[in-house]
Design a protein around this motif. Sequence first.
Motif: not given
Length: 489
Positions: A215-226
């Motif tokens: 979500g907007p308040q969570d850390p984030a990275w590019a996701s796997p599996a497309g």
Amino acid sequence: MAVKLRLYNTLTRSKDVFVPIDPENVRLYVCGPTVYDYAHIGNARPIIVFDLLFRLLRHVYGTEAVTYVRNITDVDDKINARAARDYPELATNEAIRVVTAKTEEQFHADIRALGVLMPEDVNEPGKPARFVEPRATEHIDEMRMIIERLIARGAAYVAEEHVLFSVAAMGSLTNVPKYGAFSKRSLDELLSGARVDVAPYKRDPMDFVLWKPSGPQDPAWASPAGIRTPGRPGWHIECSAMAWRHLVQAFETRLSCADPTEREIFDIHGGGIDLVFPHHENEIAQSCCAFGTPRMANVWMHNGFLQVEGEKMSKSLGNFFTINELLQDWPGEVLRFNMLRTHYRQPIDWTTKGLEESEKTLDRWYELAGRGEAAFLSDQIVDALSDDLNTPKMLAELHALDGQGAHEELGANLRALGFLLEGAEAWKARRQAALGVDPAQVEALIAARKEARASKNWPESDRIRDELAAMNVVVKDNKDGTTTWEVAR
């Protein structure tokens, strides 16, 4: 001396002779802390237990032949919540970095006081690192790689921007264990123990999250599996990735295994008994299915639970103590000693009486053996520890050395075991200062009392003794005419 090391293996439910995959590359992984708050005293138990195992392995196989990995979990919903609460003025990722950096620094300061080895104590410039403390956020690539392998092998699937491990699909793969075999639980027990989240996108209630959208308040990275939406890893995948990176991939060119499949397996995995299910069960499922192996690690070791004064530690009961809080009242070596009085697999009852007894023993050993520098393990100490880290027997052997007057040998063993970290005088002075005792004042009172006794002024002698007692100073008049004193807690 040929050492035969026997360890209790949760995987086999038996105490077996330890045979490393490669004696020149013995590899140990232990689940470390999630850095969102002060570590409590229960968290200290695996830190101390597996520090002792690391020391023993280094003694048996050589300091250049043992690699220890203890991870730092720095991506977790508890961390996110703490960051949002404490640093609302900062951007999400910046607030999380502040929380994890601050908490990790405090954790290191606290456990160093417990006498545990740290990476900087072990690793030498220009040589392969023998103690690695990886952070989860530095291994996102490895997590994505394992997830992609699981999807390719049919052991994981994508649903509503999540990636989930398929427990049912695991049963159709060859050369991998059956889900639940490690924790030896029935399906009903597995469902209950996992505290299963009800989600419409799950194919099976037992399936667990490998990756989830942020979500907007969570850390984030590019996701796997497309998956287009950035996301973050589930808890279990972190340890599979870090263990693989530092105990498998890092040794691919150095392992001399007769069986090539053994290269995807390491020697020992440790942690608290509370991690057997679901965390370690899920680690095994992920790693074995990703790499097609029957085991993730050959030996699994788990320390028992900790209670406080006979009750489960709980904030609601007022008996919840952090390492940091206890260090305000007790030297770290006392906490370490008290922890090792109970065998690591047994439940431990953490009591004030036990701490007092531990401190009294260390006071004596600092006085008798705290002035040397040698550090080694005697055969009888190694024998005790080689029997599944039998620390009660180890302590009995140390007491025997004391009784024999072998105080130099006693001191050398204590230093090798993580004790006697400061000189005898420094230990005594620090303890006196912590209890508010001025040694010069005490010595002056003892000298005055000696004069009173010499002149047979018994009322004055008794008055001075009472004054010293009020200062928590215990005076002992010896047969040779000398007077010694110590501080009573």
